[in-house]
Design a protein around this motif. Structure first.
Motif, PDB file in Angstrom:
ATOM      1  N   ASN A 109       0.912  -1.561  -0.125  1.00  0.00           N
ATOM      2  CA  ASN A 109      -0.094  -0.339   0.209  1.00  0.00           C
ATOM      3  C   ASN A 109       0.979   1.484   0.078  1.00  0.00           C
ATOM      4  OD1 ASN A 109      -2.311  -1.342   0.231  1.00  0.00           O
ATOM      5  ND2 ASN A 109      -2.165  -2.052   2.273  1.00  0.00           N
ATOM      6  N   HIS A 110       1.957   1.110  -0.026  1.00  0.00           N
ATOM      7  CA  HIS A 110       2.641   2.227   0.342  1.00  0.00           C
ATOM      8  C   HIS A 110       4.302   2.062  -0.502  1.00  0.00           C
ATOM      9  CE1 HIS A 110       0.229   4.245   3.618  1.00  0.00           C
ATOM     10  NE2 HIS A 110       0.038   3.118   4.155  1.00  0.00           N
ATOM     11  N   GLN A 111       5.357   2.550  -0.228  1.00  0.00           N
ATOM     12  CA  GLN A 111       6.896   3.408  -1.049  1.00  0.00           C
ATOM     13  C   GLN A 111       7.710   2.842  -0.064  1.00  0.00           C
ATOM     14  OE1 GLN A 111       5.681   6.536  -3.801  1.00  0.00           O
ATOM     15  NE2 GLN A 111       6.608   5.576  -5.072  1.00  0.00           N
ATOM     16  N   MET A 112       7.401   3.073   0.857  1.00  0.00           N
ATOM     17  CA  MET A 112       8.861   3.506   1.807  1.00  0.00           C
ATOM     18  C   MET A 112       8.564   3.153   3.139  1.00  0.00           C
ATOM     19  SD  MET A 112      12.230   5.995   1.367  1.00  0.00           S
ATOM     20  CE  MET A 112      12.841   5.250   0.294  1.00  0.00           C
ATOM     21  N   ILE A 113       8.782   2.755   3.867  1.00  0.00           N
ATOM     22  CA  ILE A 113       8.490   2.292   5.691  1.00  0.00           C
ATOM     23  C   ILE A 113      10.164   3.650   6.007  1.00  0.00           C
ATOM     24  CG2 ILE A 113       8.750   0.900   7.649  1.00  0.00           C
ATOM     25  CD1 ILE A 113       7.658  -1.371   5.704  1.00  0.00           C
ATOM     26  N   LEU A 114       9.267   4.267   6.796  1.00  0.00           N
ATOM     27  CA  LEU A 114      10.179   4.631   7.635  1.00  0.00           C
ATOM     28  C   LEU A 114       9.849   5.777   9.425  1.00  0.00           C
ATOM     29  CD1 LEU A 114      10.038   8.627   4.864  1.00  0.00           C
ATOM     30  CD2 LEU A 114      11.897   6.547   5.182  1.00  0.00           C
ATOM     31  N   PRO A 115      11.039   5.543  10.117  1.00  0.00           N
ATOM     32  CA  PRO A 115      10.470   6.124  10.960  1.00  0.00           C
ATOM     33  C   PRO A 115       9.533   7.490  11.768  1.00  0.00           C
ATOM     34  CG  PRO A 115      12.486   5.709  10.923  1.00  0.00           C
ATOM     35  CD  PRO A 115      12.183   5.897   9.814  1.00  0.00           C
ATOM     36  N   PRO A 116       8.533   7.217  12.233  1.00  0.00           N
ATOM     37  CA  PRO A 116       6.736   8.679  12.687  1.00  0.00           C
ATOM     38  C   PRO A 116       8.589   9.714  12.664  1.00  0.00           C
ATOM     39  CG  PRO A 116       6.899   7.187  14.071  1.00  0.00           C
ATOM     40  CD  PRO A 116       8.697   5.980  13.716  1.00  0.00           C
ATOM     41  N   LYS A 117       8.162  11.135  12.479  1.00  0.00           N
ATOM     42  CA  LYS A 117       8.980  12.067  12.419  1.00  0.00           C
ATOM     43  C   LYS A 117       8.899  12.840  13.998  1.00  0.00           C
ATOM     44  CE  LYS A 117       7.586  14.180   7.894  1.00  0.00           C
ATOM     45  NZ  LYS A 117       7.007  16.078   7.057  1.00  0.00           N
ATOM     46  N   GLN A 118      10.000  13.397  13.847  1.00  0.00           N
ATOM     47  CA  GLN A 118      11.013  14.045  15.202  1.00  0.00           C
ATOM     48  C   GLN A 118      10.746  16.116  15.098  1.00  0.00           C
ATOM     49  OE1 GLN A 118      14.358  12.960  17.034  1.00  0.00           O
ATOM     50  NE2 GLN A 118      14.170  10.342  16.173  1.00  0.00           N
ATOM     51  N   THR A 119       9.301  16.391  15.556  1.00  0.00           N
ATOM     52  CA  THR A 119       9.680  17.595  15.528  1.00  0.00           C
ATOM     53  C   THR A 119      10.427  18.654  17.251  1.00  0.00           C
ATOM     54  OG1 THR A 119       7.517  17.400  14.983  1.00  0.00           O
ATOM     55  CG2 THR A 119       8.511  20.186  16.499  1.00  0.00           C
ATOM     56  N   PHE A 120      11.297  19.587  16.446  1.00  0.00           N
ATOM     57  CA  PHE A 120      12.581  20.333  16.883  1.00  0.00           C
ATOM     58  C   PHE A 120      12.206  21.261  17.554  1.00  0.00           C
ATOM     59  CE2 PHE A 120      14.208  17.251  13.357  1.00  0.00           C
ATOM     60  CZ  PHE A 120      14.925  16.402  14.408  1.00  0.00           C
ATOM     61  N   TRP A 121      12.477  21.923  18.406  1.00  0.00           N
ATOM     62  CA  TRP A 121      12.441  23.318  19.212  1.00  0.00           C
ATOM     63  C   TRP A 121      12.937  23.916  18.169  1.00  0.00           C
ATOM     64  CZ3 TRP A 121      15.884  22.766  24.022  1.00  0.00           C
ATOM     65  CH2 TRP A 121      15.305  22.065  24.979  1.00  0.00           C
ATOM     66  N   GLU A 122      13.435  24.511  17.237  1.00  0.00           N
ATOM     67  CA  GLU A 122      14.103  25.327  16.511  1.00  0.00           C
ATOM     68  C   GLU A 122      12.453  25.546  15.593  1.00  0.00           C
ATOM     69  OE1 GLU A 122      17.417  24.849  18.179  1.00  0.00           O
ATOM     70  OE2 GLU A 122      16.167  23.081  17.297  1.00  0.00           O
ATOM     71  N   PRO A 123      12.324  26.897  15.160  1.00  0.00           N
ATOM     72  CA  PRO A 123      11.354  27.131  13.950  1.00  0.00           C
ATOM     73  C   PRO A 123      11.100  26.267  12.876  1.00  0.00           C
ATOM     74  CG  PRO A 123      12.598  29.003  14.145  1.00  0.00           C
ATOM     75  CD  PRO A 123      13.072  28.002  15.286  1.00  0.00           C
ATOM     76  N   ASN A 124      12.440  26.189  12.357  1.00  0.00           N
ATOM     77  CA  ASN A 124      13.293  25.683  11.166  1.00  0.00           C
ATOM     78  C   ASN A 124      13.754  24.212  11.055  1.00  0.00           C
ATOM     79  OD1 ASN A 124      15.375  27.039  10.542  1.00  0.00           O
ATOM     80  ND2 ASN A 124      13.802  28.510  10.054  1.00  0.00           N
ATOM     81  N   LEU A 125      14.151  23.337   9.814  1.00  0.00           N
ATOM     82  CA  LEU A 125      15.453  22.159  10.306  1.00  0.00           C
ATOM     83  C   LEU A 125      16.135  23.399   9.710  1.00  0.00           C
ATOM     84  CD1 LEU A 125      13.419  20.130   8.804  1.00  0.00           C
ATOM     85  CD2 LEU A 125      13.773  19.654  11.136  1.00  0.00           C
ATOM     86  N   TRP A 126      16.711  24.125   9.078  1.00  0.00           N
ATOM     87  CA  TRP A 126      17.965  24.844   8.583  1.00  0.00           C
ATOM     88  C   TRP A 126      18.942  25.032  10.349  1.00  0.00           C
ATOM     89  CZ3 TRP A 126      20.897  25.686   5.007  1.00  0.00           C
ATOM     90  CH2 TRP A 126      22.031  26.043   4.912  1.00  0.00           C
TER      91      TRP A 126
END
Length: 272
Positions: A109-126
């Motif tokens: 049913n899906h193309q790829m299996i990944l871990p759940p996303k992690q959300t960080f403190w900062e306003p963006n990933l950069w």
């Protein structure tokens, strides 16, 4: 063809006795562990393990194996056999990890299996990367993408400047053509970045830069190619010391803050 999930390990441990899983020894080898595949055979980048981390296993699998489904997990992190939540299971954890039946169902049913996303403190990933690592690594990656893979630049900007969350750990499972396509792109980006990035003055921890960068690049590749992913919780076979992890995280952040005179905003970024 068989399905193969490679367990990346630099330790000789008790691992699943399951035909789906293949332990793969990486890093410096004073001895070779019985029953393990080796990342320094065939076409390999094993010598780069201090800088590429578990990616030497991914590279080896990409270049030397041809299973119908290929995946990367770690000796202390596995995908779970259900879509519940992350768990720490230290006693008989392998009873709860992803099995062949659930794997086939997910990738039907899906193309790829990944871990759940992690959300960080900062306003963006950069900003998250900037406060945890040497920013020059990500700057060089962006230059490489802009020059060699310009169709990925919009996805890079979206992921790095407009997202706070990401799939981490360099863990994934996919059918072989997709696993190969991602690996081809990833190692092309990293090889070009490596040519233009001097890490001789990086700390030993920061010299793992290509492993750090790839965690974010996976998210860029997924965004650009509109991959249909399914998030599968993780089984941790060891307890995590959250107090120690938080302390290290804060120390790195404070050191970086002391080095930076002004906080980078999206508007101020010279890259966006």
């Amino acid at each position: 063809m068989k399905n193969e999930i490679y367990i990346v390990s630099h330790k000789d441990l008790k691992l699943p006795s399951n035909e789906l899983y293949y332990p793969l020894q990486v890093g410096k080898k004073n001895s070779r562990y019985a029953g393990y595949l080796q990342d320094d055979t065939g076409d390999n980048i094993s010598a780069k393990n201090p800088y590429y981390c578990e990616l030497t296993a991914q590279y080896w699998a990409w270049k030397n194996r041809s299973a119908a489904i290929q995946g990367i997990v770690h000796y202390r992190r596995f995908f779970a056999d259900s879509l519940t939540h992350n768990q720490v299971i230290t006693r008989q954890p392998f009873k709860s990890i992803l099995d062949a039946t659930f794997l086939e169902k997910l990738l039907t049913n899906h193309q790829m299996i990944l871990p759940p996303k992690q959300t960080f403190w900062e306003p963006n990933l950069w900003l998250h990367y900037r406060f945890q690592h040497q920013t020059v690594g990500m700057e060089k990656v962006r230059e490489v993408i802009k020059e060699l893979f310009p169709s990925y630049l919009a996805a890079f900007n979206q992921v790095m400047f407009h997202q706070r969350s990401a799939h981490m750990y360099n863990m994934l499972i996919a059918k072989q053509p997709l696993f190969s396509a991602y690996s081809d792109w990833l190692f092309s980006v990293l090889a070009a970045t490596e040519k233009n990035l001097d890490i001789r003055n990086f700390s030993r921890y920061e010299q793992r830069v290509f492993g750090f960068l790839s965690e974010f690049l996976l998210n860029v590749w997924i965004k650009k190619n509109q991959i249909d992913i399914v998030e599968v919780p993780l089984i941790f076979t060891e307890h995590r010391n959250y107090l120690t992890e938080a302390g290290k995280f804060l120390r790195r952040r404070l050191v970086k803050q002391s080095q930076l005179k002004t906080k980078l905003s999206i508007k101020d970024s010279k890259f966006y």
